[in-house]
Scaffold this motif. Structure first.
Motif, PDB file in Angstrom:
ATOM      1  N   LEU B 115      26.394  46.824  35.875  1.00 46.96           N
ATOM      2  CA  LEU B 115      27.661  47.539  36.008  1.00 46.96           C
ATOM      3  C   LEU B 115      27.933  47.937  37.460  1.00 46.96           C
ATOM      4  N   MET B 116      26.902  48.386  38.164  1.00 52.56           N
ATOM      5  CA  MET B 116      27.101  48.776  39.570  1.00 52.56           C
ATOM      6  C   MET B 116      27.540  47.580  40.402  1.00 52.56           C
ATOM      7  N   THR B 117      26.902  46.454  40.176  1.00 50.90           N
ATOM      8  CA  THR B 117      27.250  45.267  40.952  1.00 50.90           C
ATOM      9  C   THR B 117      28.680  44.849  40.639  1.00 50.90           C
ATOM     10  N   TYR B 118      29.026  44.878  39.361  1.00 54.36           N
ATOM     11  CA  TYR B 118      30.386  44.502  38.966  1.00 54.36           C
ATOM     12  C   TYR B 118      31.415  45.434  39.615  1.00 54.36           C
ATOM     13  N   ILE B 119      31.176  46.722  39.513  1.00 52.49           N
ATOM     14  CA  ILE B 119      32.155  47.702  39.999  1.00 52.49           C
ATOM     15  C   ILE B 119      32.320  47.613  41.526  1.00 52.49           C
ATOM     16  N   SER B 120      31.208  47.497  42.234  1.00 53.25           N
ATOM     17  CA  SER B 120      31.321  47.403  43.707  1.00 53.25           C
ATOM     18  C   SER B 120      32.166  46.208  44.093  1.00 53.25           C
ATOM     19  N   GLN B 121      31.880  45.079  43.470  1.00 56.40           N
ATOM     20  CA  GLN B 121      32.589  43.874  43.855  1.00 56.40           C
ATOM     21  C   GLN B 121      34.066  43.942  43.452  1.00 56.40           C
ATOM     22  N   SER B 122      34.350  44.506  42.290  1.00 58.16           N
ATOM     23  CA  SER B 122      35.750  44.528  41.845  1.00 58.16           C
ATOM     24  C   SER B 122      36.569  45.493  42.698  1.00 58.16           C
ATOM     25  N   SER B 123      35.948  46.542  43.202  1.00 60.89           N
ATOM     26  CA  SER B 123      36.734  47.427  44.063  1.00 60.89           C
ATOM     27  C   SER B 123      36.902  46.786  45.444  1.00 60.89           C
ATOM     28  N   ARG B 124      35.903  46.002  45.848  1.00 63.66           N
ATOM     29  CA  ARG B 124      36.028  45.270  47.107  1.00 63.66           C
ATOM     30  C   ARG B 124      37.193  44.276  47.025  1.00 63.66           C
ATOM     31  N   LEU B 125      37.350  43.651  45.873  1.00 64.82           N
ATOM     32  CA  LEU B 125      38.399  42.640  45.718  1.00 64.82           C
ATOM     33  C   LEU B 125      39.750  43.251  45.342  1.00 64.82           C
ATOM     34  N   GLN B 126      39.762  44.554  45.143  1.00 61.41           N
ATOM     35  CA  GLN B 126      40.998  45.279  44.807  1.00 61.41           C
ATOM     36  C   GLN B 126      41.737  44.644  43.629  1.00 61.41           C
ATOM     37  N   MET B 127      40.978  44.373  42.597  1.00 59.73           N
ATOM     38  CA  MET B 127      41.584  43.732  41.426  1.00 59.73           C
ATOM     39  C   MET B 127      41.912  44.742  40.323  1.00 59.73           C
ATOM     40  N   THR B 128      41.573  46.007  40.542  1.00 59.30           N
ATOM     41  CA  THR B 128      41.626  46.949  39.430  1.00 59.30           C
ATOM     42  C   THR B 128      43.045  47.327  39.004  1.00 59.30           C
ATOM     43  N   ASN B 129      44.053  46.864  39.757  1.00 54.02           N
ATOM     44  CA  ASN B 129      45.428  47.105  39.310  1.00 54.02           C
ATOM     45  C   ASN B 129      45.842  46.184  38.172  1.00 54.02           C
ATOM     46  N   SER B 130      45.162  45.046  38.085  1.00 48.79           N
ATOM     47  CA  SER B 130      45.523  44.113  37.020  1.00 48.79           C
ATOM     48  C   SER B 130      44.416  43.959  35.981  1.00 48.79           C
ATOM     49  N   PHE B 131      43.183  44.288  36.384  1.00 50.85           N
ATOM     50  CA  PHE B 131      42.062  44.151  35.458  1.00 50.85           C
ATOM     51  C   PHE B 131      41.066  45.250  35.785  1.00 50.85           C
ATOM     52  N   ARG B 155      51.690  44.695  33.708  1.00 52.20           N
ATOM     53  CA  ARG B 155      52.099  44.875  35.098  1.00 52.20           C
ATOM     54  C   ARG B 155      52.826  46.194  35.395  1.00 52.20           C
ATOM     55  N   PRO B 156      53.983  46.473  34.770  1.00 52.85           N
ATOM     56  CA  PRO B 156      54.662  47.695  35.224  1.00 52.85           C
ATOM     57  C   PRO B 156      53.982  48.987  34.765  1.00 52.85           C
ATOM     58  N   THR B 157      53.543  49.027  33.505  1.00 51.27           N
ATOM     59  CA  THR B 157      53.063  50.296  32.956  1.00 51.27           C
ATOM     60  C   THR B 157      51.597  50.579  33.281  1.00 51.27           C
TER      61      THR B 157
END
Ligand SMILES: Nc1nc2c(ncn2[C@@H]2O[C@H](COP(=O)(O)OP(=O)(O)OP(=O)(O)O)[C@@H](O)[C@H]2O)c(=O)[nH]1
Ligand SMILES: [Mg+2]
Lengths: 216, 292
Positions: B115-131, B155-157
């Motif tokens: 989970l830590m590895t996943y979270i670090s990488q996903s915040s690095r890629l700034q994908m958390t607005n869509s996933f 997307r909007p909500t």
């Protein structure tokens, strides 16, 4: 993750009573923040929408009795409605929350109140809470409108702020008081309790207050 | 918290509360979770009216990908990247063997590494607005059976439109049972209460119930940190149709492992996400995935 918070919590098993309370209302009105403020005295401005349901436990003292509050934090999003309403059963009190800067959250109060009537028992106590009262400039629901609606629905009313810690503790304390008052009222109508007759009587001939709500 | 004022004496309150509590307990019991639309005529986990699962050639998902209104989904390759890293790092530790055969890393540590590895990488890629990824609190892990929940956001909500509830399963020899972070010392009263609320369903069944309470756009993903005979790889079984098994068979590790019997097509994490995104609403979908 809240591992630290959970582990910090005492594993104290001693309590005299346990009250099950629920916080309900639209998504983002501040239910989780309100509970964090009350239970951990913390606040964060980041928004992590609750998945399904969660809870925290807090012990309060009233007349030297320990009352354990089991406080359920429900997710406001529609997709979790099936799971959240399943937890209404057995709740003794509700905090129905809207956001004073969000008109829609206020117009949904009526629907939430219907949900309580449908899924909970008749004697559950409800407090209407208009949260985020620290955001005066963005207010769209006046205090009077909040109070009027609460009166109409027969609920107590507070404006609150999880951010600035306004009326958070008061809301919970009032709810605990209301529950205790309601309990004694209902017992006055039931002589079995005051005369000390064994409770077995209740099983044979339940007093009106425990009739299940037919709607659910 | 200070004492509260009350017009009742301690003794009165004592009596009042005891009686009141009894009356509440007597309120008609409803199931703790209602499961809508569970009318399967043919109870196959694959959601088809045949007893054998689909062969790899079966034109399920990929034929529909190109019609998807969702494309392009920039988060799909990002997801693949994040999950790939998390799986690779976890695998390093999964394959760890103490030369003296004494030290065994706890299942909880392995979960956290993933989970830590996943979270670090996903915040690095700034994908958390869509996933996004929401780790469960310890209470939620017991109540809902999930370790975390992934969500494709509208997307909007920014409300979730598709969710994947994830539960990690470890090999029995590694832990005896699933790591829910519940060692006796850590088992606080909240968690005990959560356990009481969950009745006698196991954690896998709780997660399936949770997903079904939301609907077919919520998937259950059992992530296997090692399989029998292949302890060093990470696999997954994903379905929005485990409901078909409810009441027919116990949902547990054995059932999940059984999905891999024979040679089945194994999806990549990218394939899994594309299959989910392009599926027709309401359709059942069950997939096997290899993450390492
Ligand atoms: N200014 C201000 N912001 C608040 C207050 N309470 C909550 N917020 C913010 O409002 C947002 C939503 O708060 P949450 O507590 O997560 O909302 P919720 O009602 O639990 O939402 P769901 O879990 O989706 O049902 C967060 O960004 C909080 O920081 C408040 O009293 N004042
Ligand atoms: Mg919340």
């Amino acid at each position: 993750m809240q591992m630290a918070a959970t582990q910090k919590e005492s594993s104290d098993q001693n309590f005299d009573y346990m009250f099950k309370l629920l916080i309900i209302g639209n998504s983002s009105v501040g239910k989780t923040s309100f509970l964090f403020r009350y239970a951990d005295d913390s606040f964060t401005s980041a928004f992590v929408s609750t998945v399904g349901i969660d809870f925290k436990v807090k012990t309060v003292y009233k007349n030297d009795k320990r009352i354990k509050l089991q406080i359920w934090d429900t997710a406001g999003q529609e997709r979790y409605r099936t799971i959240t309403t399943a937890y209404y059963r057995g709740a003794m009190g509700f905090i129905l929350m809207y956001d004073i800067t969000n008109e829609e959250s206020f117009s949904c109060v009526q629907d939430w109140s219907t949900q309580i009537k449908t899924y909970s028992w008749d004697n559950a106590q409800v407090i209407l809470a208009g949260n985020k009262c620290d955001m005066e400039e963005e207010r769209v629901v006046s205090v009077d409108n909040g109070r009027m609606l609460a009166e109409q629905l027969g609920f107590d009313f507070f404006e609150t702020s999880a951010k600035d810690n306004i009326n958070v503790k008061q809301t919970f304390e009032r709810l605990v008081d209301l529950i205790c008052d309601k309990m004694s009222d209902s017992l006055e109508t039931d002589p079995a309790v005051t005369t000390g007759t064994p409770n077995a009587r209740l099983t044979d001939n339940p007093p009106p207050l425990q009739q299940p709500n037919c709607g659910c | 918290m200070g004492a509260m004022e009350s017009k009742y004496s301690t003794e009165d309150i004592n009596k009042i509360m005891a009686t009141w509590w009894k009356t509440i307990e007597k309120k008609t019991q409803k199931p703790t979770m209602t499961i809508p639309n569970m009318h399967f005529t043919v109870p196959t986990l694959w959601g088809r009216k045949k007893s054998d699962p689909p062969a790899p050639e079966w034109p399920t998902v990929f034929s529909t990908i190109w019609r998807s209104p969702y494309t392009p989904n920039s988060f799909v390759p990002h997801f693949n990247d994040c999950v790939g890293r998390a799986a690779a790092r976890t695998q390093e530790y999964l394959q760890f063997v103490d030369p003296e055969d004494k030290f065994i890393p706890s299942p909880t540590s392995l979960n956290e590494i993933f989970l830590m590895t996943y979270i670090s990488q996903s915040s690095r890629l700034q994908m958390t607005n869509s996933f996004n990824c929401t780790p469960m609190t310890s209470q939620q892990r017991i109540l809902l059976g999930a370790d975390w929940v992934w969500a494709v956001l509208d997307r909007p909500t920014k409300n979730p439109c598709i969710q994947i509830a994830v539960q990690i399963l470890h090999l029995p020899e590694r832990c005896g049972e699933r790591a829910s972070g519940v060692s006796p010392e850590v088992c606080t009263e909240s968690m005990q209460m959560a356990k009481m609320e969950s009745g006698n369903r196991n954690e896998a069944e709780r997660m399936v119930d949770f997903c079904m309470s939301i609907g077919t756009d919520c998937y259950a993903l059992f992530l296997l940190f090692g399989r029998k005979g292949d302890p060093g790889n990470i696999y997954g079984v994903l379905s929005n149709n485990f409901g078909a098994a409810v009441g027919k068979t116990k949902i547990n590790r054995a059932l999940i492992e059984n999905f891999f019997r024979g040679s089945r097509y194994l999806h990549t994490p990218t394939g899994m996400l594309q299959a989910i995104i392009t599926k027709r609403a309401g359709d059942p979908l069950t997939l096997l995935i290899k993450f390492t």
